[in-house]
Design a protein around this motif. Structure first.
Motif, PDB file in Angstrom:
ATOM      1  N   ASP A  28      35.141  31.756  42.099  1.00 43.97           N
ATOM      2  CA  ASP A  28      35.379  32.369  43.322  1.00 43.97           C
ATOM      3  C   ASP A  28      36.489  33.226  43.163  1.00 43.97           C
ATOM      4  OD1 ASP A  28      33.225  30.822  44.153  1.00 43.97           O
ATOM      5  OD2 ASP A  28      34.831  29.411  45.302  1.00 43.97           O
ATOM      6  N   TYR A  29      37.538  33.055  42.846  1.00 45.42           N
ATOM      7  CA  TYR A  29      38.692  34.171  42.712  1.00 45.42           C
ATOM      8  C   TYR A  29      38.369  35.392  41.961  1.00 45.42           C
ATOM      9  CZ  TYR A  29      41.175  30.574  45.565  1.00 45.42           C
ATOM     10  OH  TYR A  29      41.331  29.572  46.423  1.00 45.42           O
ATOM     11  N   ILE A  30      37.845  35.175  40.954  1.00 52.66           N
ATOM     12  CA  ILE A  30      37.521  36.252  39.994  1.00 52.66           C
ATOM     13  C   ILE A  30      36.459  37.139  41.028  1.00 52.66           C
ATOM     14  CG2 ILE A  30      36.143  37.131  38.033  1.00 52.66           C
ATOM     15  CD1 ILE A  30      37.613  34.610  36.604  1.00 52.66           C
ATOM     16  N   ASN A  31      35.667  36.579  41.542  1.00 51.20           N
ATOM     17  CA  ASN A  31      34.590  37.204  42.365  1.00 51.20           C
ATOM     18  C   ASN A  31      35.189  37.885  43.614  1.00 51.20           C
ATOM     19  OD1 ASN A  31      32.383  36.754  40.627  1.00 51.20           O
ATOM     20  ND2 ASN A  31      32.128  34.743  41.730  1.00 51.20           N
ATOM     21  N   LYS A  32      36.323  37.483  43.957  1.00 52.44           N
ATOM     22  CA  LYS A  32      36.772  38.013  45.189  1.00 52.44           C
ATOM     23  C   LYS A  32      38.192  38.992  44.773  1.00 52.44           C
ATOM     24  CE  LYS A  32      35.967  34.044  48.165  1.00 52.44           C
ATOM     25  NZ  LYS A  32      36.402  33.018  48.953  1.00 52.44           N
ATOM     26  N   ILE A  37      42.264  30.519  38.177  1.00 57.70           N
ATOM     27  CA  ILE A  37      43.401  29.738  38.431  1.00 57.70           C
ATOM     28  C   ILE A  37      44.543  30.561  38.848  1.00 57.70           C
ATOM     29  CG2 ILE A  37      45.160  27.897  37.764  1.00 57.70           C
ATOM     30  CD1 ILE A  37      42.789  26.677  36.192  1.00 57.70           C
ATOM     31  N   MET A  38      44.689  31.731  37.866  1.00 56.46           N
ATOM     32  CA  MET A  38      46.037  32.433  38.195  1.00 56.46           C
ATOM     33  C   MET A  38      45.776  33.292  39.347  1.00 56.46           C
ATOM     34  SD  MET A  38      47.274  34.295  34.557  1.00 56.46           S
ATOM     35  CE  MET A  38      46.096  35.382  34.490  1.00 56.46           C
ATOM     36  N   CYS A  39      44.510  33.735  39.767  1.00 58.75           N
ATOM     37  CA  CYS A  39      44.432  34.175  40.911  1.00 58.75           C
ATOM     38  C   CYS A  39      44.541  33.526  42.111  1.00 58.75           C
ATOM     39  CB  CYS A  39      42.956  35.004  40.850  1.00 58.75           C
ATOM     40  SG  CYS A  39      42.811  36.455  39.712  1.00 58.75           S
ATOM     41  N   ALA A  40      43.904  32.181  41.878  1.00 56.94           N
ATOM     42  CA  ALA A  40      44.215  31.350  43.034  1.00 56.94           C
ATOM     43  C   ALA A  40      45.733  30.913  43.434  1.00 56.94           C
ATOM     44  CB  ALA A  40      43.394  29.829  42.642  1.00 56.94           C
ATOM     45  N   VAL A  41      46.438  30.890  42.226  1.00 53.23           N
ATOM     46  CA  VAL A  41      47.965  30.537  42.243  1.00 53.23           C
ATOM     47  C   VAL A  41      48.647  31.729  43.097  1.00 53.23           C
ATOM     48  CG1 VAL A  41      50.206  30.187  41.315  1.00 53.23           C
ATOM     49  CG2 VAL A  41      47.926  29.066  40.700  1.00 53.23           C
ATOM     50  N   LEU A  42      48.218  32.896  42.729  1.00 48.39           N
ATOM     51  CA  LEU A  42      48.862  34.242  43.344  1.00 48.39           C
ATOM     52  C   LEU A  42      48.341  34.228  44.875  1.00 48.39           C
ATOM     53  CD1 LEU A  42      48.208  36.592  40.178  1.00 48.39           C
ATOM     54  CD2 LEU A  42      50.667  35.711  41.256  1.00 48.39           C
ATOM     55  N   ALA A  43      47.221  34.056  45.244  1.00 41.66           N
ATOM     56  CA  ALA A  43      46.782  33.955  46.558  1.00 41.66           C
ATOM     57  C   ALA A  43      47.279  32.877  47.504  1.00 41.66           C
ATOM     58  CB  ALA A  43      45.164  34.129  46.434  1.00 41.66           C
ATOM     59  N   LYS A  44      47.280  31.781  47.004  1.00 41.30           N
ATOM     60  CA  LYS A  44      47.534  30.752  47.805  1.00 41.30           C
ATOM     61  C   LYS A  44      48.981  30.529  48.105  1.00 41.30           C
ATOM     62  CE  LYS A  44      43.352  27.936  46.941  1.00 41.30           C
ATOM     63  NZ  LYS A  44      43.107  26.514  46.525  1.00 41.30           N
ATOM     64  N   HIS A  45      50.027  30.863  46.958  1.00 39.67           N
ATOM     65  CA  HIS A  45      51.481  30.525  47.004  1.00 39.67           C
ATOM     66  C   HIS A  45      52.023  31.648  47.259  1.00 39.67           C
ATOM     67  CE1 HIS A  45      50.729  26.458  45.570  1.00 39.67           C
ATOM     68  NE2 HIS A  45      49.778  26.928  44.931  1.00 39.67           N
ATOM     69  N   ASP A  46      51.439  32.889  47.597  1.00 36.50           N
ATOM     70  CA  ASP A  46      52.147  34.218  47.919  1.00 36.50           C
ATOM     71  C   ASP A  46      53.202  34.496  46.913  1.00 36.50           C
ATOM     72  OD1 ASP A  46      50.854  34.782  50.206  1.00 36.50           O
ATOM     73  OD2 ASP A  46      52.168  33.263  51.439  1.00 36.50           O
ATOM     74  N   VAL A  47      52.735  34.047  45.648  1.00 34.64           N
ATOM     75  CA  VAL A  47      53.727  34.514  44.112  1.00 34.64           C
ATOM     76  C   VAL A  47      54.047  35.962  44.433  1.00 34.64           C
ATOM     77  CG1 VAL A  47      53.980  34.290  41.832  1.00 34.64           C
ATOM     78  CG2 VAL A  47      52.781  32.561  43.021  1.00 34.64           C
ATOM     79  N   PRO A  48      55.265  36.311  44.160  1.00 37.33           N
ATOM     80  CA  PRO A  48      55.667  37.737  44.234  1.00 37.33           C
ATOM     81  C   PRO A  48      55.390  38.440  43.027  1.00 37.33           C
ATOM     82  CG  PRO A  48      57.851  36.309  44.202  1.00 37.33           C
ATOM     83  CD  PRO A  48      56.420  35.362  44.455  1.00 37.33           C
ATOM     84  N   VAL A  49      54.884  39.600  42.823  1.00 34.33           N
ATOM     85  CA  VAL A  49      54.555  40.250  41.733  1.00 34.33           C
ATOM     86  C   VAL A  49      54.966  41.798  41.785  1.00 34.33           C
ATOM     87  CG1 VAL A  49      52.457  38.756  41.154  1.00 34.33           C
ATOM     88  CG2 VAL A  49      52.176  40.856  42.356  1.00 34.33           C
ATOM     89  N   THR A  50      55.294  42.195  40.438  1.00 31.27           N
ATOM     90  CA  THR A  50      55.802  43.639  40.416  1.00 31.27           C
ATOM     91  C   THR A  50      54.646  44.548  40.318  1.00 31.27           C
ATOM     92  OG1 THR A  50      55.759  43.752  38.076  1.00 31.27           O
ATOM     93  CG2 THR A  50      57.629  42.883  39.012  1.00 31.27           C
TER      94      THR A  50
END
Length: 97
Positions: free
Chosen positions: A79-83, A44-57
């Motif tokens: 799926d997101y862990i695998n990608k 879920i964390m990966c999906a959110v980061l990818a889909k919502h363009d969440v900025p990260v340091t």
């Protein structure tokens, strides 16, 4: 897989990102973590980061990369862990969050 490290690192990273996550997804991640469903939480964390363009340091990106490296892919149903390479490459990395 070191489940103690996985759970600790996933929770630490989620709390670092919490103020940038949509409330519903943040709640889902936290509930997954409380239930010991670490794969679900990380996916879920990966999906959110990818889909919502969440900025990260850069440090947060590196923490996510270390977390994903704990998984021997493929992990059925996540799926997101695998990608992970695609997710890491698509992150919005910035010095400010």
């Amino acid at each position: 897989m070191d489940l103690v490290k996985l759970s600790r690192d996933a929770q630490v990273l989620l709390e670092r990102l919490a103020d940038r996550f949509p409330p519903d997804q943040l709640r889902m991640c936290r509930e997954s973590g409380k239930g010991g469903e670490w794969n679900e939480m990380v996916d879920i964390m990966c999906a959110v980061l990818a889909k919502h363009d969440v900025p990260v340091t850069p440090d947060e990106r590196d923490a996510l990369a270390d977390l994903l490296a704990l998984y021997p892919v493929p992990v059925e149903g996540y799926d997101y862990i695998n990608k992970r390479d695609e997710i890491l490459a698509a992150l919005t990395v910035t010095d400010r969050t």
